[in-house]
Design a protein around this motif. Structure first.
Motif, PDB file in Angstrom:
ATOM      1  N   PHE A   1       0.812  -1.211   0.000  1.00 56.94           N
ATOM      2  CA  PHE A   1       0.000   0.000   0.000  1.00 56.94           C
ATOM      3  C   PHE A   1       0.855   1.274   0.000  1.00 56.94           C
ATOM      4  CE2 PHE A   1      -3.273  -2.945   1.896  1.00 56.94           C
ATOM      5  CZ  PHE A   1      -4.084  -2.962   0.777  1.00 56.94           C
ATOM      6  N   ALA A   2       2.105   1.138  -0.441  1.00 56.93           N
ATOM      7  CA  ALA A   2       3.037   2.274  -0.574  1.00 56.93           C
ATOM      8  C   ALA A   2       3.359   2.937   0.754  1.00 56.93           C
ATOM      9  CB  ALA A   2       2.468   3.317  -1.556  1.00 56.93           C
ATOM     10  N   PHE A   3       3.210   2.185   1.865  1.00 53.07           N
ATOM     11  CA  PHE A   3       3.309   2.818   3.175  1.00 53.07           C
ATOM     12  C   PHE A   3       4.593   2.455   3.905  1.00 53.07           C
ATOM     13  CE2 PHE A   3       0.567   4.075   7.103  1.00 53.07           C
ATOM     14  CZ  PHE A   3       1.106   5.343   7.056  1.00 53.07           C
ATOM     15  N   SER A   4       5.731   2.723   3.275  1.00 58.86           N
ATOM     16  CA  SER A   4       7.043   2.571   3.920  1.00 58.86           C
ATOM     17  C   SER A   4       8.106   3.127   3.000  1.00 58.86           C
ATOM     18  CB  SER A   4       7.347   1.100   4.222  1.00 58.86           C
ATOM     19  OG  SER A   4       8.727   0.924   4.513  1.00 58.86           O
ATOM     20  N   GLY A   5       9.129   3.721   3.582  1.00 61.58           N
ATOM     21  CA  GLY A   5      10.233   4.249   2.802  1.00 61.58           C
ATOM     22  C   GLY A   5      11.362   3.259   2.588  1.00 61.58           C
ATOM     23  N   LEU A   6      11.204   2.030   3.080  1.00 65.69           N
ATOM     24  CA  LEU A   6      12.317   1.075   3.041  1.00 65.69           C
ATOM     25  C   LEU A   6      12.224   0.085   1.887  1.00 65.69           C
ATOM     26  CD1 LEU A   6      12.802   0.366   6.858  1.00 65.69           C
ATOM     27  CD2 LEU A   6      13.706   2.213   5.423  1.00 65.69           C
ATOM     28  N   GLY A   7      11.003  -0.245   1.455  1.00 68.82           N
ATOM     29  CA  GLY A   7      10.854  -1.115   0.291  1.00 68.82           C
ATOM     30  C   GLY A   7      10.716  -2.584   0.579  1.00 68.82           C
ATOM     31  N   LEU A   8      10.583  -2.968   1.856  1.00 65.89           N
ATOM     32  CA  LEU A   8      10.419  -4.377   2.204  1.00 65.89           C
ATOM     33  C   LEU A   8       8.977  -4.808   1.945  1.00 65.89           C
ATOM     34  CD1 LEU A   8      13.051  -3.520   3.662  1.00 65.89           C
ATOM     35  CD2 LEU A   8      12.421  -5.063   5.514  1.00 65.89           C
ATOM     36  N   ASN A   9       8.804  -6.000   1.381  1.00 65.31           N
ATOM     37  CA  ASN A   9       7.463  -6.512   1.116  1.00 65.31           C
ATOM     38  C   ASN A   9       7.415  -8.008   1.419  1.00 65.31           C
ATOM     39  OD1 ASN A   9       5.146  -7.691  -0.336  1.00 65.31           O
ATOM     40  ND2 ASN A   9       4.888  -5.650  -1.206  1.00 65.31           N
ATOM     41  N   PRO A  10       6.635  -8.419   2.436  1.00 67.91           N
ATOM     42  CA  PRO A  10       6.588  -9.834   2.808  1.00 67.91           C
ATOM     43  C   PRO A  10       5.753 -10.689   1.865  1.00 67.91           C
ATOM     44  CG  PRO A  10       5.084  -8.579   4.185  1.00 67.91           C
ATOM     45  CD  PRO A  10       5.823  -7.577   3.330  1.00 67.91           C
ATOM     46  N   HIS A  11       4.968 -10.068   0.996  1.00 69.98           N
ATOM     47  CA  HIS A  11       4.079 -10.813   0.105  1.00 69.98           C
ATOM     48  C   HIS A  11       4.742 -11.151  -1.228  1.00 69.98           C
ATOM     49  CE1 HIS A  11       1.197  -9.478   3.044  1.00 69.98           C
ATOM     50  NE2 HIS A  11       1.334  -8.217   2.675  1.00 69.98           N
ATOM     51  N   TYR A  12       5.416 -10.188  -1.809  1.00 69.63           N
ATOM     52  CA  TYR A  12       6.007 -10.348  -3.136  1.00 69.63           C
ATOM     53  C   TYR A  12       7.533 -10.370  -3.094  1.00 69.63           C
ATOM     54  CZ  TYR A  12       1.262  -9.221  -4.618  1.00 69.63           C
ATOM     55  OH  TYR A  12      -0.105  -9.224  -4.789  1.00 69.63           O
ATOM     56  N   GLY A  13       8.098 -10.301  -1.895  1.00 70.20           N
ATOM     57  CA  GLY A  13       9.543 -10.287  -1.743  1.00 70.20           C
ATOM     58  C   GLY A  13      10.087  -8.871  -1.788  1.00 70.20           C
ATOM     59  N   THR A  14      11.333  -8.727  -1.409  1.00 71.08           N
ATOM     60  CA  THR A  14      11.989  -7.418  -1.403  1.00 71.08           C
ATOM     61  C   THR A  14      13.058  -7.391  -2.484  1.00 71.08           C
ATOM     62  OG1 THR A  14      11.608  -7.110   0.970  1.00 71.08           O
ATOM     63  CG2 THR A  14      13.390  -5.821  -0.037  1.00 71.08           C
ATOM     64  N   PRO A  15      12.941  -6.476  -3.458  1.00 67.28           N
ATOM     65  CA  PRO A  15      13.969  -6.393  -4.507  1.00 67.28           C
ATOM     66  C   PRO A  15      15.340  -6.098  -3.904  1.00 67.28           C
ATOM     67  CG  PRO A  15      12.019  -5.113  -5.095  1.00 67.28           C
ATOM     68  CD  PRO A  15      11.850  -5.501  -3.660  1.00 67.28           C
ATOM     69  N   ARG A  16      16.354  -6.715  -4.449  1.00 65.40           N
ATOM     70  CA  ARG A  16      17.713  -6.491  -3.964  1.00 65.40           C
ATOM     71  C   ARG A  16      18.283  -5.203  -4.549  1.00 65.40           C
ATOM     72  NH1 ARG A  16      17.863 -11.913  -5.639  1.00 65.40           N
ATOM     73  NH2 ARG A  16      19.105 -11.330  -7.463  1.00 65.40           N
ATOM     74  N   ASN A  17      18.936  -4.438  -3.718  1.00 67.18           N
ATOM     75  CA  ASN A  17      19.572  -3.211  -4.186  1.00 67.18           C
ATOM     76  C   ASN A  17      20.794  -3.579  -5.030  1.00 67.18           C
ATOM     77  OD1 ASN A  17      21.094  -0.788  -4.434  1.00 67.18           O
ATOM     78  ND2 ASN A  17      20.217   0.010  -2.539  1.00 67.18           N
ATOM     79  N   PRO A  18      20.800  -3.275  -6.338  1.00 65.81           N
ATOM     80  CA  PRO A  18      21.914  -3.706  -7.192  1.00 65.81           C
ATOM     81  C   PRO A  18      23.207  -2.951  -6.938  1.00 65.81           C
ATOM     82  CG  PRO A  18      20.341  -2.406  -8.450  1.00 65.81           C
ATOM     83  CD  PRO A  18      19.735  -2.612  -7.096  1.00 65.81           C
ATOM     84  N   ALA A  19      23.155  -1.863  -6.159  1.00 59.11           N
ATOM     85  CA  ALA A  19      24.373  -1.117  -5.859  1.00 59.11           C
ATOM     86  C   ALA A  19      25.174  -1.757  -4.737  1.00 59.11           C
ATOM     87  CB  ALA A  19      24.029   0.324  -5.476  1.00 59.11           C
ATOM     88  N   ALA A  20      24.570  -2.671  -3.985  1.00 61.50           N
ATOM     89  CA  ALA A  20      25.235  -3.278  -2.834  1.00 61.50           C
ATOM     90  C   ALA A  20      26.198  -4.369  -3.282  1.00 61.50           C
ATOM     91  CB  ALA A  20      24.205  -3.858  -1.873  1.00 61.50           C
ATOM     92  N   THR A  21      27.405  -4.336  -2.727  1.00 60.34           N
ATOM     93  CA  THR A  21      28.407  -5.340  -3.067  1.00 60.34           C
ATOM     94  C   THR A  21      28.860  -6.144  -1.855  1.00 60.34           C
ATOM     95  OG1 THR A  21      30.168  -3.698  -2.788  1.00 60.34           O
ATOM     96  CG2 THR A  21      29.287  -3.985  -5.011  1.00 60.34           C
ATOM     97  N   ASP A  22      28.385  -5.762  -0.659  1.00 63.12           N
ATOM     98  CA  ASP A  22      28.836  -6.467   0.539  1.00 63.12           C
ATOM     99  C   ASP A  22      27.753  -7.395   1.087  1.00 63.12           C
ATOM    100  OD1 ASP A  22      27.234  -4.294   1.182  1.00 63.12           O
ATOM    101  OD2 ASP A  22      28.474  -3.595   2.844  1.00 63.12           O
ATOM    102  N   VAL A  23      26.626  -6.824   1.488  1.00 65.70           N
ATOM    103  CA  VAL A  23      25.497  -7.598   1.996  1.00 65.70           C
ATOM    104  C   VAL A  23      24.247  -7.131   1.261  1.00 65.70           C
ATOM    105  CG1 VAL A  23      26.504  -7.930   4.289  1.00 65.70           C
ATOM    106  CG2 VAL A  23      25.054  -5.931   3.851  1.00 65.70           C
ATOM    107  N   GLU A  24      23.143  -7.876   1.409  1.00 68.27           N
ATOM    108  CA  GLU A  24      21.898  -7.435   0.805  1.00 68.27           C
ATOM    109  C   GLU A  24      21.390  -6.204   1.544  1.00 68.27           C
ATOM    110  OE1 GLU A  24      18.845 -10.250   0.140  1.00 68.27           O
ATOM    111  OE2 GLU A  24      20.118 -11.641  -0.978  1.00 68.27           O
ATOM    112  N   ARG A  25      21.116  -5.147   0.790  1.00 67.39           N
ATOM    113  CA  ARG A  25      20.668  -3.890   1.367  1.00 67.39           C
ATOM    114  C   ARG A  25      19.311  -3.501   0.802  1.00 67.39           C
ATOM    115  NH1 ARG A  25      24.724  -0.767   3.920  1.00 67.39           N
ATOM    116  NH2 ARG A  25      26.724  -1.890   3.983  1.00 67.39           N
ATOM    117  N   ILE A  26      18.593  -2.665   1.552  1.00 66.68           N
ATOM    118  CA  ILE A  26      17.259  -2.292   1.119  1.00 66.68           C
ATOM    119  C   ILE A  26      17.321  -1.493  -0.176  1.00 66.68           C
ATOM    120  CG2 ILE A  26      16.371  -2.281   3.481  1.00 66.68           C
ATOM    121  CD1 ILE A  26      16.345   0.807   3.296  1.00 66.68           C
ATOM    122  N   PRO A  27      16.266  -1.593  -0.994  1.00 64.36           N
ATOM    123  CA  PRO A  27      16.200  -0.799  -2.211  1.00 64.36           C
ATOM    124  C   PRO A  27      15.639   0.593  -1.966  1.00 64.36           C
ATOM    125  CG  PRO A  27      14.306  -2.252  -2.108  1.00 64.36           C
ATOM    126  CD  PRO A  27      15.150  -2.562  -0.889  1.00 64.36           C
TER     127      PRO A  27
END
Length: 453
Positions: free
Chosen positions: A126-152
């Motif tokens: 419902f577009a109600f977060s600035g972090l981008g985590l989604n438990p239903h459809y998964g959380t897209p991986r930030n492609p700029a991260a090279t160390d650990v998985e980071r929020i998009p």
């Protein structure tokens, strides 16, 4: 399609006949499949894309191009109605809704410019977060991260990642508290939030209608200018580059640097030095209205929360609440405590603060500050700790939400790297309905902000 292709570079190939739109659509889907992050898109629309691409190919062969964007791919945040598809708003509870019977007007406008719609991108529920985590459809991986998985970043997470990963040259998002600019800054691309009402809002699932705005995510300001023109029905962009000697930037000394990571501040200040060297006038001063925004929220509650609760109150009172992200439920239910007098007080105070802020700016001034006070944090700790999630979400939304409350337009441009070699965003902002001036300045300043000039 190779990575990081801009709309401009693809347009040259398509308009010259060196790249057929049908082949470009095929390459786009092949890239999406090869990338392997199936949380980026909620739904792909290959039948529509093939139809759109074939029509563009036929036009171009006949010498009847619709313009610069004809035959180029675009993706839509899953809040926009597209004919024949269910608008889920990133939520499991809307999956069984009837498909949209027609395109949202802004989708129709971009399609009329010849763009090829390839799919619908993921988002915070419902577009109600600035972090981008989604438990239903998964959380897209930030492609700029090279160390650990980071929020998009969110809420337009999939839109930003689709562009940053080189899968599509442009995607369209919504921005209620930073939802275009946040993921753009976190992933190292350009995100433009238009003035609220610049485009038709019909057929777009809302979050808070007094704050909701739209905008493109893409690789360059020029690309944003092109898409902006298409979104409000122009056949060609009218924005031209500003004279750098006429540009004046004012850096707020209020709120936006609080608890900012040193590397973020350094990247921003380095960009400011480059701009000054190029002849841009820069000043710094306090903006009492910035702190007043948060004082109002502490006293009356958040405008976005009040309006989100009004939208979802029946859903929250029924069994659907059990199928929603518990964090979205908890945040939305805070709106139940906001009374009608509080809501009216917020609206009245907002009008006054908008007036005061606009009046405090000189005619040639734009506001500049770090888009965000930190780079994209790792995902894992946020999944494990609700308290940390809400703390980081609030900090992430802080700088950008000021512009939504004050009804500004804004654009985030990459300006360097911060901690863990993650992207840092530089935001330019202007009062409402000064979008053309904002984009004009951004066109001229982009290469300097990036450190490329």
């Amino acid at each position: 399609m190779t990575e990081q292709k801009t709309l401009a570079s693809l347009s040259v190939l398509v308009q010259s006949g060196k790249l057929d739109p049908v082949e470009l659509a095929k390459e786009t889907y092949a890239a999406i499949d090869a990338h392997g992050d199936y949380a980026i898109f909620v739904e792909l629309t290959p039948e529509r894309a093939t139809r759109d691409a074939e029509a563009a190919s036929k036009r171009l062969r006949a010498g009847r191009s619709l313009g610069l964007l004809d035959g180029l791919p675009v993706a839509w945040k899953d809040l926009f109605d597209t004919a024949g598809n269910v608008t889920t708003a990133g939520s499991a509870v809307l999956r069984t809704n009837a498909p949209a019977t027609s395109d949202a007007p802004v989708v129709a406008a971009v399609s009329a410019a010849g763009m090829v719609s390839v799919g619908r991108t993921n988002l915070s529920e419902f577009a109600f977060s600035g972090l981008g985590l989604n438990p239903h459809y998964g959380t897209p991986r930030n492609p700029a991260a090279t160390d650990v998985e980071r929020i998009p970043g969110g809420s337009s997470s999939g839109s930003a990642v689709a562009v940053a990963a080189g899968l599509v040259p442009a995607a369209i998002g919504t921005d209620t508290g930073g939802s275009v600019r946040i993921p753009a800054a976190f992933t190292g691309i350009v995100g433009y939030k238009a003035t609220r009402g610049r485009y038709a809002m019909k057929g777009i699932f809302p979050l808070a209608e007094s704050l909701d705005s739209l905008g493109p995510l893409c690789h360059t300001v020029q690309d944003a200018v092109w898409v902006d023109a298409a979104m409000h029905g122009l056949t060609a962009p009218t924005v031209r580059r500003a004279d750098l000697s006429s540009i004046a930037l004012v850096i707020p000394e209020t709120v936006v640097f609080d608890d900012a990571e040193p590397e973020v501040v350094e990247a921003f200040e380095d960009a400011i030095k480059r701009l000054e060297k190029a002849g841009v006038a820069v000043s710094r001063r306090a903006f009492p209205s910035f702190s007043a925004v948060f004082g109002l929220m502490a006293r009356h509650g958040a405008l976005v929360t009040a309006e989100a609760y009004a939208l979802h109150r029946e859903r929250l009172a029924g069994p659907e609440a059990n199928a929603m992200d518990p964090r979205v439920v908890a945040r939305t239910r805070l709106g139940e405590k906001i009374s009608m007098p509080d809501y009216i007080a917020l609206l009245d105070a907002r009008d006054q603060l908008i007036h005061e802020t606009v009046e405090s700016l000189k005619p040639n001034e734009l506001i500049a500050h770090p888009t965000l006070p930190h780079v994209a944090p790792p995902i894992a700790p946020l999944l494990e700790d609700d308290e940390l999630f809400f703390k980081i979400n609030g900090k992430t939304l802080r700088n950008t939400s000021i512009g939504n409350f004050l009804d500004f337009c804004g654009i985030s441009i990459p300006c360097g790297l911060g901690a863990a070699e993650m992207p840092v965003g530089f935001q330019l902002a202007a009062p409402h309905h000064q979008d053309d001036r904002l984009l004009s300045v951004a066109l001229s300043a982009e290469a300097i902000i990036r450190g490329e000039a």
